[in-house]
Scaffold this motif. Structure first.
Motif, PDB file in Angstrom:
ATOM      1  N   GLU A   1       0.816  -1.205   0.000  1.00 29.68           N
ATOM      2  CA  GLU A   1       0.000   0.000   0.000  1.00 29.68           C
ATOM      3  C   GLU A   1       0.855   1.263   0.000  1.00 29.68           C
ATOM      4  OE1 GLU A   1      -2.268  -0.857   3.491  1.00 29.68           O
ATOM      5  OE2 GLU A   1      -3.828  -1.933   2.372  1.00 29.68           O
ATOM      6  N   GLY A   2       2.184   1.088  -0.144  1.00 32.76           N
ATOM      7  CA  GLY A   2       3.041   2.249  -0.278  1.00 32.76           C
ATOM      8  C   GLY A   2       4.129   2.390   0.759  1.00 32.76           C
ATOM      9  N   PHE A   3       4.601   1.254   1.357  1.00 28.71           N
ATOM     10  CA  PHE A   3       5.720   1.408   2.288  1.00 28.71           C
ATOM     11  C   PHE A   3       7.046   1.308   1.526  1.00 28.71           C
ATOM     12  CE2 PHE A   3       4.546  -3.126   2.697  1.00 28.71           C
ATOM     13  CZ  PHE A   3       5.759  -3.758   2.531  1.00 28.71           C
ATOM     14  N   PRO A   4       8.037   2.119   1.939  1.00 32.71           N
ATOM     15  CA  PRO A   4       9.293   2.215   1.186  1.00 32.71           C
ATOM     16  C   PRO A   4      10.165   0.977   1.352  1.00 32.71           C
ATOM     17  CG  PRO A   4       9.428   3.515   3.181  1.00 32.71           C
ATOM     18  CD  PRO A   4       8.016   3.008   3.119  1.00 32.71           C
ATOM     19  N   VAL A   5      10.804   0.547   0.264  1.00 31.15           N
ATOM     20  CA  VAL A   5      11.688  -0.617   0.289  1.00 31.15           C
ATOM     21  C   VAL A   5      12.934  -0.328  -0.545  1.00 31.15           C
ATOM     22  CG1 VAL A   5       9.795  -2.270   0.585  1.00 31.15           C
ATOM     23  CG2 VAL A   5      10.568  -1.677  -1.719  1.00 31.15           C
ATOM     24  N   ARG A   6      13.976  -1.106  -0.279  1.00 29.35           N
ATOM     25  CA  ARG A   6      15.149  -1.165  -1.146  1.00 29.35           C
ATOM     26  C   ARG A   6      15.178  -2.561  -1.752  1.00 29.35           C
ATOM     27  NH1 ARG A   6      19.247   2.905   0.457  1.00 29.35           N
ATOM     28  NH2 ARG A   6      18.550   3.939   2.358  1.00 29.35           N
ATOM     29  N   ARG A   7      15.252  -2.650  -3.082  1.00 29.27           N
ATOM     30  CA  ARG A   7      15.250  -3.934  -3.785  1.00 29.27           C
ATOM     31  C   ARG A   7      16.672  -4.498  -3.778  1.00 29.27           C
ATOM     32  NH1 ARG A   7       9.807  -4.734  -3.862  1.00 29.27           N
ATOM     33  NH2 ARG A   7       8.693  -3.179  -5.108  1.00 29.27           N
ATOM     34  N   ALA A   8      16.955  -5.309  -2.769  1.00 33.20           N
ATOM     35  CA  ALA A   8      18.337  -5.717  -2.492  1.00 33.20           C
ATOM     36  C   ALA A   8      18.992  -6.505  -3.616  1.00 33.20           C
ATOM     37  CB  ALA A   8      18.384  -6.531  -1.205  1.00 33.20           C
ATOM     38  N   PHE A   9      18.219  -7.269  -4.379  1.00 35.81           N
ATOM     39  CA  PHE A   9      18.806  -8.141  -5.397  1.00 35.81           C
ATOM     40  C   PHE A   9      18.744  -7.558  -6.806  1.00 35.81           C
ATOM     41  CE2 PHE A   9      17.693 -12.203  -2.753  1.00 35.81           C
ATOM     42  CZ  PHE A   9      18.706 -11.898  -1.861  1.00 35.81           C
ATOM     43  N   ALA A  10      18.272  -6.343  -6.951  1.00 41.54           N
ATOM     44  CA  ALA A  10      18.113  -5.756  -8.290  1.00 41.54           C
ATOM     45  C   ALA A  10      19.449  -5.713  -9.030  1.00 41.54           C
ATOM     46  CB  ALA A  10      17.536  -4.353  -8.173  1.00 41.54           C
ATOM     47  N   GLY A  11      19.438  -6.175 -10.281  1.00 36.63           N
ATOM     48  CA  GLY A  11      20.625  -6.139 -11.115  1.00 36.63           C
ATOM     49  C   GLY A  11      21.599  -7.280 -10.924  1.00 36.63           C
ATOM     50  N   VAL A  12      21.257  -8.228 -10.050  1.00 35.75           N
ATOM     51  CA  VAL A  12      22.155  -9.362  -9.788  1.00 35.75           C
ATOM     52  C   VAL A  12      21.659 -10.588 -10.541  1.00 35.75           C
ATOM     53  CG1 VAL A  12      23.201 -10.827  -8.012  1.00 35.75           C
ATOM     54  CG2 VAL A  12      22.667  -8.428  -7.506  1.00 35.75           C
ATOM     55  N   ASP A  13      22.563 -11.284 -11.207  1.00 37.33           N
ATOM     56  CA  ASP A  13      22.223 -12.499 -11.953  1.00 37.33           C
ATOM     57  C   ASP A  13      21.581 -13.513 -11.007  1.00 37.33           C
ATOM     58  OD1 ASP A  13      22.322 -15.044 -13.322  1.00 37.33           O
ATOM     59  OD2 ASP A  13      23.892 -14.239 -14.616  1.00 37.33           O
ATOM     60  N   LEU A  14      20.438 -14.057 -11.422  1.00 39.96           N
ATOM     61  CA  LEU A  14      19.704 -15.013 -10.594  1.00 39.96           C
ATOM     62  C   LEU A  14      20.556 -16.233 -10.258  1.00 39.96           C
ATOM     63  CD1 LEU A  14      16.887 -15.349  -9.321  1.00 39.96           C
ATOM     64  CD2 LEU A  14      16.218 -16.647 -11.352  1.00 39.96           C
ATOM     65  N   ARG A  15      21.491 -16.584 -11.120  1.00 41.37           N
ATOM     66  CA  ARG A  15      22.353 -17.745 -10.853  1.00 41.37           C
ATOM     67  C   ARG A  15      23.263 -17.495  -9.653  1.00 41.37           C
ATOM     68  NH1 ARG A  15      24.664 -18.299 -16.866  1.00 41.37           N
ATOM     69  NH2 ARG A  15      24.586 -16.031 -16.532  1.00 41.37           N
ATOM     70  N   ALA A  16      23.622 -16.245  -9.416  1.00 43.69           N
ATOM     71  CA  ALA A  16      24.444 -15.918  -8.252  1.00 43.69           C
ATOM     72  C   ALA A  16      23.632 -15.903  -6.973  1.00 43.69           C
ATOM     73  CB  ALA A  16      25.114 -14.561  -8.452  1.00 43.69           C
ATOM     74  N   LEU A  17      22.312 -15.700  -7.102  1.00 36.95           N
ATOM     75  CA  LEU A  17      21.430 -15.632  -5.940  1.00 36.95           C
ATOM     76  C   LEU A  17      20.892 -17.003  -5.531  1.00 36.95           C
ATOM     77  CD1 LEU A  17      19.312 -12.528  -7.028  1.00 36.95           C
ATOM     78  CD2 LEU A  17      21.216 -12.551  -5.401  1.00 36.95           C
ATOM     79  N   ASP A  18      20.732 -17.908  -6.469  1.00 43.15           N
ATOM     80  CA  ASP A  18      20.143 -19.231  -6.249  1.00 43.15           C
ATOM     81  C   ASP A  18      20.655 -19.857  -4.942  1.00 43.15           C
ATOM     82  OD1 ASP A  18      18.919 -21.687  -6.658  1.00 43.15           O
ATOM     83  OD2 ASP A  18      20.239 -22.312  -8.302  1.00 43.15           O
ATOM     84  N   PRO A  19      19.747 -20.219  -3.986  1.00 43.23           N
ATOM     85  CA  PRO A  19      18.309 -20.458  -4.105  1.00 43.23           C
ATOM     86  C   PRO A  19      17.410 -19.280  -3.707  1.00 43.23           C
ATOM     87  CG  PRO A  19      19.036 -21.274  -2.001  1.00 43.23           C
ATOM     88  CD  PRO A  19      20.267 -20.693  -2.679  1.00 43.23           C
ATOM     89  N   PHE A  20      17.949 -18.076  -3.614  1.00 47.53           N
ATOM     90  CA  PHE A  20      17.135 -16.926  -3.242  1.00 47.53           C
ATOM     91  C   PHE A  20      16.599 -16.252  -4.506  1.00 47.53           C
ATOM     92  CE2 PHE A  20      20.606 -17.395  -0.096  1.00 47.53           C
ATOM     93  CZ  PHE A  20      19.837 -17.897   0.944  1.00 47.53           C
TER      94      PHE A  20
END
Length: 321
Positions: free
Chosen positions: A41-60
């Motif tokens: 409904e409009g609470f502020p966030v920082r998108r921590a994984f933005a721009g990171v290859d999904l393979r580096a994040l797996d399993p997140f």
């Protein structure tokens, strides 16, 4: 940060110092800065994984830092009822309060240092809101929500809910007492956290005193991520600078190193897990292996097969409309 703490960290078990000869320090592969946005409904966030290859994040899959924000009276916001399928949501509150309800009967209020671990599995509806008294008074709010993928074999498991109080986490300190470590899930140097997971992971919230350095043993078969929630410092053996809102991705090895700035404390979220290495098709609230499975999830949601809003909440919502 009022997440669980102790008066004397030197009384806690200490993480062993990795052997400098046999250990393999993990290099820093990348440091990215989370863009700011709004959720629910409009609470502020920082998108921590933005721009990171999904393979580096797996399993997140996804992570939002929620706040840190000091709400004025009437400002606190949450999310409306919404569905999920195919993964787990982990909500950790550092400051403030959040109330969770889901269509499987799970829910409750979490506050300083508590975690709600919801396995959506085959499908669930849930809602996350600030309690009414916080909406009226305003106040500080800070936390994060992490999405943990489920392997294909567990995508459609029955939903479940874990209510993890701050006092249940395992507490450790660094060899010199300069860091407090809260093990929420998985294991660190033989100390296990209370979170039960389908996918093997480790999740740790560390607070480093000003000028403190921390080297952790880390499973070689896990990936390794470090997200700065507050303060600034460095990551890796070469001392690459990081600050609030930045994510460090580490390469291969079995130890990870961070250090706090000499003039301020630093809060870091360490994440690691065993990569699933399966196709990922994520769209909105669903994380599946194929586009057809995502389309089926939407059809099931529209047909009411992912659950229904509990009667008490539907009644209240109806009165308010």
């Amino acid at each position: 940060m009022p997440a669980i703490t102790v008066d004397n960290v030197l009384a806690l078990p200490r993480v062993a110092t990795p052997d400098p000869i046999s250990s393999r320090p993990r290099p820093v592969v990348s440091v990215t800065t989370a863009p700011k946005g709004y959720e629910g409904e409009g609470f502020p966030v920082r998108r921590a994984f933005a721009g990171v290859d999904l393979r580096a994040l797996d399993p997140f899959i996804h992570m939002d830092q929620m706040g840190e924000v000091d709400y004025a009276p009437g400002e606190p916001k949450g999310t409306p009822w919404h569905p999920h399928r195919g993964f787990e949501t982990v909500t950790y509150i550092i400051d403030g309060e959040f109330v969770h309800h889901d269509s499987n009967g799970g829910g409750g209020t979490i506050t300083n240092g508590d975690t709600q671990w919801m396995t959506a599995g085959a499908g669930i509806l849930h809602i996350e809101t600030p309690p009414e008294h916080l909406v009226v008074s305003g106040g500080l709010f800070h936390g994060f929500q992490l999405w943990v993928n489920l392997p294909k074999a567990n995508k459609l498991v029955a939903p479940r809910y874990q209510d993890i109080r701050g006092g249940q986490v395992s507490l450790l300190t660094s060899p010199d007492g300069g860091a407090l470590l809260r093990v929420i899930a998985g294991e660190l140097d033989g100390q296990a956290g209370p979170g039960v997971t389908y996918t093997p992971i480790t999740l740790v919230h560390a607070t480093l005193s000003a000028g403190a350095s921390l080297t952790l043993p880390w499973r070689a078969d896990f990936n390794a991520l470090a997200y700065v929630m507050a303060g600034k410092g460095t990551v890796g053996g070469k001392g690459r600078p990081v600050e609030l809102g930045q994510l460090a991705v580490f390469g291969a090895g079995d130890t990870i190193t961070v250090a706090a700035d000499p003039k301020q404390t630093m809060d870091v979220l360490f994440l690691g897990g065993q990569p699933i290495r399966e196709p990922v098709v994520a769209y909105g609230p669903f994380v599946m292996n194929t586009k057809a499975e995502v389309m089926q999830a939407f059809e099931d949601y529209q047909a009411g097969r992912l659950g229904s809003i509990p009667a008490a909440h539907a009644h209240v919502r109806g009165e308010a409309s």
